[in-house]
Scaffold this active site. Structure first.
Site, mmCIF file in Angstrom:
data_model
loop_
_atom_site.group_PDB
_atom_site.id
_atom_site.type_symbol
_atom_site.label_atom_id
_atom_site.label_comp_id
_atom_site.label_asym_id
_atom_site.label_seq_id
_atom_site.Cartn_x
_atom_site.Cartn_y
_atom_site.Cartn_z
ATOM 1 N N THR B 102 -3.835 15.251 -15.484
ATOM 2 C CA THR B 102 -4.950 17.060 -15.154
ATOM 3 C C THR B 102 -4.152 17.774 -14.871
ATOM 4 O O THR B 102 -4.472 18.382 -13.369
ATOM 5 C CB THR B 102 -5.969 15.548 -14.444
ATOM 6 O OG1 THR B 102 -6.470 14.769 -15.116
ATOM 7 C CG2 THR B 102 -7.081 16.539 -14.408
ATOM 8 N N LYS B 178 -12.069 16.354 -19.567
ATOM 9 C CA LYS B 178 -11.795 15.206 -18.411
ATOM 10 C C LYS B 178 -11.970 16.185 -17.042
ATOM 11 O O LYS B 178 -12.319 15.175 -16.346
ATOM 12 C CB LYS B 178 -9.921 15.392 -18.759
ATOM 13 C CG LYS B 178 -9.512 14.882 -17.489
ATOM 14 C CD LYS B 178 -9.844 12.713 -17.559
ATOM 15 C CE LYS B 178 -9.598 12.791 -16.305
ATOM 16 N NZ LYS B 178 -8.320 12.329 -15.746
ATOM 17 N N LYS B 251 -7.166 17.186 -5.588
ATOM 18 C CA LYS B 251 -6.863 18.097 -6.792
ATOM 19 C C LYS B 251 -7.800 18.167 -7.667
ATOM 20 O O LYS B 251 -7.941 19.431 -8.373
ATOM 21 C CB LYS B 251 -5.587 16.787 -7.236
ATOM 22 C CG LYS B 251 -5.065 18.498 -8.621
ATOM 23 C CD LYS B 251 -3.787 17.450 -9.388
ATOM 24 C CE LYS B 251 -4.172 16.063 -10.253
ATOM 25 N NZ LYS B 251 -4.503 16.026 -11.438
#
Lengths: 310, 310
Positions: B102, B178, B251
């Protein structure tokens, strides 16, 4: 130790709004019922269902074993019980007040203490489920009450609830659990709004995003329920039907952040959600469906960045 | 129009972390496989499963039809592909890179453009589901790729995914969906933490609150999954097993708030959640299970206000 409940207690419903009206209609089919609302037109809606129209809370409560309060907030609770011609003027010692509004634990405790001075019992019983389920006796009710009060209120609660969760013995216990329910519900609706607004901003079709994600790790009841209505907001010229007003979350997130502050627990997401609902109210959406909060983040007039066809 | 895929493409897996290792183990049982990780001890874990240990990304990629990248973030993607002894040095034109990390839509697009200069195709394919499902071929993979690249990657993706969602034809399309998944997942975990912290603050037993609310309007996948682990945090002396590290959300919420800023979409709840995960990282929880974020709001040493027995 518990008093034996009357099988068909004479019941008064005070407050005939979105929730009070369907609850009163259902009770009228099973119990002797008096009703009061500040708006005579709302009271008239009950006449055909069999409820007796009262001119004041005091009159509605005069012969009542149980008074069910379905008003909007604590100031209306105070007015209905302790204001001029309030129910407390006529309620007999040993009768029971069911508090179905979401008002927060402290307000429920304070109300119960004041009623106890007159020997009146309190069942703290905030409800969830919306108007349709209210009319079907399919509500979720979380209760804070001592056994004696709960026994007296049972014939009424059992007509309204499909799920009755006894949280604890004290008025306020039901409110505490309801507040946590509203924290999650209010944050999940706001999160759905962010997800759909961001999908539009990235040029993804919001409807596809909802269907792709609703059953996975990103899913929530609210994403599956409000998400499609948010999509409809953009895809239809007609605003979605109002199932639950936006300003309910202005009130309830205010309760959540207030009790969290009093408990010294940080709730940064609930606070952010509260601000979003306030922004929605300021944008004129108070009486709109709560799913309309998505338009605060992504106005309907803003086209998706890269079209809707991806 | 599509190239006919090799039924058993020679595959290289670069990055043998929590996700890369189980994915590589599964692929090794079905395909000729080379593997590389910066840590030799991780590479050795694959030897018994049949993977060929390579000394660099370039060596792993030398004979590969497909390179699957399972590294942590974009800087590791850049290093593995374009750094010294990177895979781009040896990858043949017409081969395919599958990007499972990702990293955000812009990073995926930039990577694909750079690979395209050498005639290498890119499949943007961020994965969800965790290590156990990775080893079982039960991942959810959202894909942005043109048909030709997807066809070449299919034999590999089909071994890893139980659900493959084709979002669009461009690298970055998978990352966009995502990111929205992570927005919802990260906010829902943080909301669960607020609910459980507030329950403690109000003197309610957190376990009872989770069980009472998880199947109703307040429910989410994450409340049902992480909620019980948050409860365990308080009720057990042993920290919950690490199923998903907290710093993954440091993140990923960074990616979410970054792309939302670039798209000029306000995401106040995602921003608040990002700050919570940063607070968790500062508190030393980076490598702990993400459910440990609840202790930022309600430290374990703080007893529930009114005991746990209500």
């Amino acid at each position: 130790m518990s008093a034996s409940p009357a099988p068909r207690p004479h019941t008064a419903v005070i407050g005939l709004g979105a929730m009070g009206l369907p609850m009163a209609r259902r009770l009228a089919a099973h119990l002797p019922l008096s009703v009061y609302d500040i708006a005579p037109a709302r009271r008239a809606l009950l006449a055909s269902a069999g409820g007796t129209d009262a001119a004041s809370p005091a009159e509605a409560a005069r012969d009542a074993d149980v008074v069910l309060l379905a008003v909007r907030d604590q100031s209306q609770v105070d007015g209905a019980l302790f204001g001029e011609n309030g129910a407390a003027e006529t309620l007999r010692p040993g009768s029971t007040v069911i508090l179905t509004s979401t008002v927060g634990p402290e307000a429920a405790r304070a109300t119960a203490e004041r009623l106890a001075e007159n020997g009146i019992l309190t069942v703290d019983a905030p409800v969830s489920g919306g108007p349709v389920r209210a009319g079907d006796g399919d509500l979720l009710i979380v209760v804070g009450a001592e056994d004696k009060a709960l026994d007296l209120a049972r014939p009424v609660l059992d007509l309204l609830a499909s799920t009755l969760t006894i949280v604890g013995p004290r008025p306020g216990d039901g409110q505490a659990l309801k507040a946590i329910n509203q924290l999650l519900a209010g944050v999940h609706i706001a999160a759905a709004a962010e997800a759909i607004a961001l999908a539009r901003g990235l040029g993804l079709a919001p409807g596809t995003v909802v269907e792709s994600l609703r059953h996975g790790a990103a899913g929530s009841f609210m994403f599956g329920d409000r998400g499609p209505r948010m999509v409809e907001t953009y895809e239809s010229d007609v605003a979605p039907e109002v199932k639950s007003r936006l300003d309910i979350f202005v009130k309830d997130m205010g309760i959540v952040t207030g009790i969290a502050k009093d408990a010294h627990v940080p709730v940064p997401l609930a606070s952010a959600a509260q601000q979003l609902y306030l922004l929605g109210e300021r944008a004129g959406l108070a009486a709109h469906d709560d799913s309309s909060v998505v338009t605060v983040l992504s106005p309907k007039s803003t086209p998706a960045q890269n079209g809707e066809d991806r």
